[in-house]
Design a protein around this motif. Sequence first.
Motif, PDB file in Angstrom:
ATOM      1  N   ALA A 177       0.945  -1.074  -0.085  1.00 31.38           N
ATOM      2  CA  ALA A 177       0.129  -0.075  -0.070  1.00 31.38           C
ATOM      3  C   ALA A 177       1.064   1.343  -0.022  1.00 31.38           C
ATOM      4  O   ALA A 177       0.497   2.238  -0.796  1.00 31.38           O
ATOM      5  N   THR A 181       1.118   4.486  -3.008  1.00 35.08           N
ATOM      6  CA  THR A 181       0.712   5.777  -2.742  1.00 35.08           C
ATOM      7  C   THR A 181       1.982   6.538  -2.696  1.00 35.08           C
ATOM      8  O   THR A 181       1.712   7.924  -2.780  1.00 35.08           O
TER       9      THR A 181
ATOM     10  N   ALA B 177       3.101   5.764   4.822  1.00 35.74           N
ATOM     11  CA  ALA B 177       2.032   5.959   3.603  1.00 35.74           C
ATOM     12  C   ALA B 177       1.206   4.499   3.672  1.00 35.74           C
ATOM     13  O   ALA B 177       0.112   4.807   3.548  1.00 35.74           O
ATOM     14  N   ARG B 180      -1.551   4.957   6.454  1.00 36.07           N
ATOM     15  CA  ARG B 180      -2.576   5.846   6.024  1.00 36.07           C
ATOM     16  C   ARG B 180      -3.438   5.345   5.143  1.00 36.07           C
ATOM     17  O   ARG B 180      -4.694   5.954   5.156  1.00 36.07           O
ATOM     18  N   THR B 181      -3.100   4.647   4.054  1.00 39.50           N
ATOM     19  CA  THR B 181      -4.088   4.424   3.151  1.00 39.50           C
ATOM     20  C   THR B 181      -4.771   2.990   3.366  1.00 39.50           C
ATOM     21  O   THR B 181      -5.637   2.544   2.520  1.00 39.50           O
TER      22      THR B 181
END
Lengths: 182, 182
Positions: A177, A181, B177, B180-181
């Motif tokens: 992930a 991103t 990251a 967060r996603t």
Amino acid sequence: MHLSRDAIVSTALELLTRYGLADVTMRRVATNLGVAPGALYWHVANKQSLIAAMTSEILSPVTGETTTELVSSLHGELTRWRDGAEVAIAGAAFPESSASSDLEKLFTSALKREAPGASPEDSGVAARALIHYVLGATFMEQSREQLSGASPSAAPSASNAVSGVDTLVRAAELMVAGLRTL
Amino acid sequence: MHLSRDAIVSTALELLTRYGLADVTMRRVATNLGVAPGALYWHVANKQSLIAAMTSEILSPVTGETTTELVSSLHGELTRWRDGAEVAIAGAAFPESSASSDLEKLFTSALKREAPGASPEDSGVAARALIHYVLGATFMEQSREQLSGASPSAAPSASNAVSGVDTLVRAAELMVAGLRTL
DNA sequence: ACCTGAACACCGTTCAAGT
DNA sequence: ACCTGAACACCGTTCAAGT
């Protein structure tokens, strides 16, 4: 005595599963092969390189298309052996065995498939992070087993809820992930 | 001889920086303190717990508010000592020292601050993954230094471009990251 | 309570000498 | 080319006995 490098490595792996890494000594390997200790040094440079060879043997069956598969496969092969993670950590630190760079390639290409947008550098970073996590976590898992005197093949106790394959797989998902991103 | 646990630990750390982990033996520590080998066992249970105590000492200065700071701080403290990562890996595997769980708390709360939406479980997974990555990567860094006979305080050679703090920090960014996603 | 002396049961590695 | 014998220089740990 038709001694060979391969015979030495497989005898070492037998001693590993039977008695653990602390009892894999050059002298015991030699005795088990019916040979004098010094004879080993004709086929193997030193104990360090023997452990590197054991590491290659332990890690060679690791496969998988996805990072999830690779993480479980690596964890599975490590736990298949007594003190497997400790051997792999010691063996990976010693170059001359391509074991760890092979692993890195497998993980890197899986990550590239799952997060095609990421840079090659980031994929490599993520690959190494995951590999070190599996090695480190499995090492601590196996250390605690040894201290509590439990058998590794027993039913998974509730105590290793924090470890186990699930959290390793979850780390892989987080890494993928992140790669997607950033 | 007013021997104490602290004196034993700091003598062990002196031997570590001067000669490396392989030369930190119970016998040498004892000799350096002007004492018989057996005397150590009144203050320390065994060599394993001595290494755990050394690990606490090595890791205690680690601080930081952000994961980036924590990752650099951990890497910095490990490289400040000869064989620092090897000691920490061996010491962290041995509970009874809170060194590794303290570290885990620091990393987990930093990650919670930077990715407040993530679950506590995920933050813990990410924390452990980062810690193991720093330990493992620094261990391999220091192993290669030793094999090539280079001094660690020398100017950073181009050869460790793949390691170093930068890639460790990058892993932290990827992990944040991901948190967060997901 | 704390330490010594001395032992027990081992290590990894080297190397002349044999075959 | 491959192995033995024998040594070198060590280990971690225990424990009666001393103070």
